[in-house]
Design an enzyme around this catalytic site. Structure first.
Site, PDB file in Angstrom:
ATOM      1  N   GLU A   1      -1.854  -1.274  -6.041  1.00  0.00           N
ATOM      2  CA  GLU A   1      -3.089  -0.664  -6.526  1.00  0.00           C
ATOM      3  C   GLU A   1      -2.788   0.181  -7.750  1.00  0.00           C
ATOM      4  O   GLU A   1      -1.714   0.803  -7.853  1.00  0.00           O
ATOM      5  CB  GLU A   1      -3.700   0.200  -5.425  1.00  0.00           C
ATOM      6  CG  GLU A   1      -5.079   0.732  -5.759  1.00  0.00           C
ATOM      7  CD  GLU A   1      -5.678   1.534  -4.624  1.00  0.00           C
ATOM      8  OE1 GLU A   1      -6.833   1.983  -4.748  1.00  0.00           O
ATOM      9  OE2 GLU A   1      -4.981   1.719  -3.603  1.00  0.00           O
TER      10      GLU A   1
ATOM     11  N   ASP B   1      -3.503   1.663   6.763  1.00  0.00           N
ATOM     12  CA  ASP B   1      -2.615   1.223   5.690  1.00  0.00           C
ATOM     13  C   ASP B   1      -2.365  -0.278   5.738  1.00  0.00           C
ATOM     14  O   ASP B   1      -2.287  -0.938   4.689  1.00  0.00           O
ATOM     15  CB  ASP B   1      -1.287   1.986   5.758  1.00  0.00           C
ATOM     16  CG  ASP B   1      -1.482   3.479   5.542  1.00  0.00           C
ATOM     17  OD1 ASP B   1      -2.495   3.852   4.904  1.00  0.00           O
ATOM     18  OD2 ASP B   1      -0.636   4.271   6.019  1.00  0.00           O
TER      19      ASP B   1
ATOM     20  N   ASP C   1       0.851  -1.179   0.000  1.00  0.00           N
ATOM     21  CA  ASP C   1       0.000   0.000   0.000  1.00  0.00           C
ATOM     22  C   ASP C   1       0.892   1.235   0.000  1.00  0.00           C
ATOM     23  O   ASP C   1       1.651   1.463   0.953  1.00  0.00           O
ATOM     24  CB  ASP C   1      -0.914   0.005   1.229  1.00  0.00           C
ATOM     25  CG  ASP C   1      -1.827   1.220   1.254  1.00  0.00           C
ATOM     26  OD1 ASP C   1      -2.735   1.311   0.408  1.00  0.00           O
ATOM     27  OD2 ASP C   1      -1.613   2.093   2.127  1.00  0.00           O
TER      28      ASP C   1
ATOM     29  N   CYS D   1     -13.062  -4.609   5.611  1.00  0.00           N
ATOM     30  CA  CYS D   1     -12.456  -5.317   6.745  1.00  0.00           C
ATOM     31  C   CYS D   1     -11.709  -6.537   6.224  1.00  0.00           C
ATOM     32  O   CYS D   1     -12.286  -7.380   5.542  1.00  0.00           O
ATOM     33  CB  CYS D   1     -13.538  -5.725   7.744  1.00  0.00           C
ATOM     34  SG  CYS D   1     -12.923  -6.694   9.138  1.00  0.00           S
TER      35      CYS D   1
END
Length: 468
Positions: free
Chosen positions: A333, A424, A249, A395
């Site tokens: 991502e 994060d 991330d 979650c």
């Protein structure tokens, strides 16, 4: 070039009429050489089988005579690029004639022999031809929609560089130190003094050289070679045989957060050198334009920015190499960096400008670029998850997707299972799970014996719509 909307597309002039226009109006001579031979498209040189092209960058220290000749070469390449651009634009807008690389090279011969531009003969013709080839590649990217229209280069604004092909330099390898040697450029009598910080592959002859000078006055030579890069041994978990994967991330509080909780600190180099840069900028604006003191102040600022760039590049290189060596699958991502750093408007401009500065200082685009080519080199797989995947607000324990979270919220608890998440770390875990799901979809669709691709994009995988 782009035509105004609402007008009919003009007819392109071809055939004998186009040849006449090129000869009489544009000054492009006919093919006097090999007139009877049928024109054959230029065949691009392809790497040998099982080899990859890799560039090695070294610092070089030219002598005063060599530096003077290199400055002339940089200026001649810039002038040739601009003149070729003006010629091609004029040919299309005024005569509807399309010029290519071959016609530009024939025009270059006339420029070199003209009375006013005979100084071009002091530079190797192959270097000037490479400048025209770069222009042709820029037009190719524009025509295919992958780039903007090429613009003219300006002294002091554009990068000073010159590309030498194999006929434009001489390479003699040192038998006592394989991978190092003597490089002599065209139009120069002595070899270039190069600091060999690491050797080239032994016994491999360079394919191309690019000599450049940055704003700080440093000279570099980039050596392109073809070599066989051995992939790293695959990494699998002991139980189950699943590939070892990691979710990454990218952020600003921490540059990279791994799914196991490890965080790589943001170097914040612009903030570290911010006070010194501001002081040097104020000193620069107090100097008289065109004076030597102003040039000294500008050079000092350029050296500071060069130090920042070197430290950032080295840190990213070390980080990406470690991640590729320790994992088989890397999941990130899909970030639209260009959209994230758009110019601020309206209220909150200062805050948005500070956010843009922090994003550019983090250099997410360079980090992703290094991950892509290193995964391709060493037999790893980079999985790019869709940018709309709710990695932050889902979650990682029960899979429940909550409401959107503000950037200031660094931790939250799940309403479904009550798990407490650090923002994060939770995003990295969700990215890893989604990346492994995409990896499994691609692996199940591949024929037996076919290796996994080095890059998997969620937008290119069928049935890859994220659940929830």
């Amino acid at each position: 070039m782009v035509e105004p909307a609402g007008r009919e597309r003009p007819i392109r002039v071809t055939g004998a009429e186009a040849e006449r226009v090129k000869r009489e109006a544009l000054g492009v001579p006919d093919r006097a050489k090999h007139q009877r031979r049928v024109a054959v498209p230029v065949q691009r040189r392809r790497p040998e089988a099982d080899t990859r092209q890799r560039a090695y960058r070294y610092r070089c220290y030219p002598s005063p005579t060599q530096a003077e000749q290199l400055v002339k070469t940089f200026g001649a390449c810039r002038w040739t690029y601009n003149e070729g651009l003006a010629l091609r634009v004029k040919a299309w807008h005024e005569h509807r004639v399309a010029l290519g690389f071959a016609e530009s090279c024939r025009a270059l011969t006339g420029w070199r022999n003209a009375q006013g531009t005979r100084w071009l003969q002091e530079v190797s013709s192959t270097v000037l031809q490479q400048a025209l080839r770069h222009l042709d590649a820029a037009f190719g990217r524009f025509f295919t929609g992958s780039g903007k229209p090429p613009k003219a280069k300006k002294k002091g604004r554009s990068r000073d560089s010159a590309t030498y092909v194999r006929t434009g330099f001489r390479w003699v390898e040192d038998p006592d130190r394989p991978g190092t040697g003597l490089i002599t450029l065209a139009k120069q009598t002595g070899p270039l003094r190069v600091r060999w910080s690491r050797p080239l592959p032994a016994g491999v002859r360079p394919v191309k050289l690019t000599v450049s000078r940055d704003r700080a006055g440093r000279y570099f030579v980039s050596v392109l070679v073809e070599e066989r890069i051995e992939p790293l041994p695959p990494l699998f978990l002991r139980h189950g045989g699943a590939p070892k994967a990691v979710g990454l991330d990218l952020g600003l509080a921490a540059l990279v957060t791994l799914d196991d909780g490890e965080k790589v600190d943001h170097p914040r180099l612009l903030k570290r050198y911010g006070a010194k840069l501001a002081d040097r900028q104020r000193s620069l604006h107090r100097k008289k334009r065109g004076s030597r003191n102003r040039e000294k102040a500008r050079r000092e600022i350029a050296r500071l920015y060069a130090r920042v760039a070197d430290v950032r590049r080295d840190a990213l290189d070390r980080l990406t190499t470690r991640l590729v060596r320790e994992n088989q699958v890397l999941v990130v991502e899909d970030l639209a960096v260009a959209s994230l750093v758009r110019s601020p408007r309206g209220r909150g401009r200062r805050r948005k400008a500070g956010l843009n500065r922090a994003i550019m200082d983090a250099s997410w685009g360079e980090l992703l670029r290094q991950l892509r080519y290193k995964c391709a080199w060493y037999g790893r797989t980079l999985v790019v998850v869709d940018r709309f995947f709710p990695s932050t607000r889902r979650c990682s324990a029960c899979g429940l997707t909550g409401p959107k979270l503000d950037l200031a919220v660094r931790g939250w608890s799940c309403d479904g299972c009550g798990a407490v998440h650090e923002r994060d770390v939770n995003a990295a875990r969700n990215l890893r799970a989604e990346g492994l799901r995409l990896y499994g979809l691609v692996a199940s669709a591949l024929p037996p014996g076919r290796p996994m691709p080095s890059l998997i994009r969620a937008s290119e995988v069928p049935d890859a719509v994220p659940a929830g």
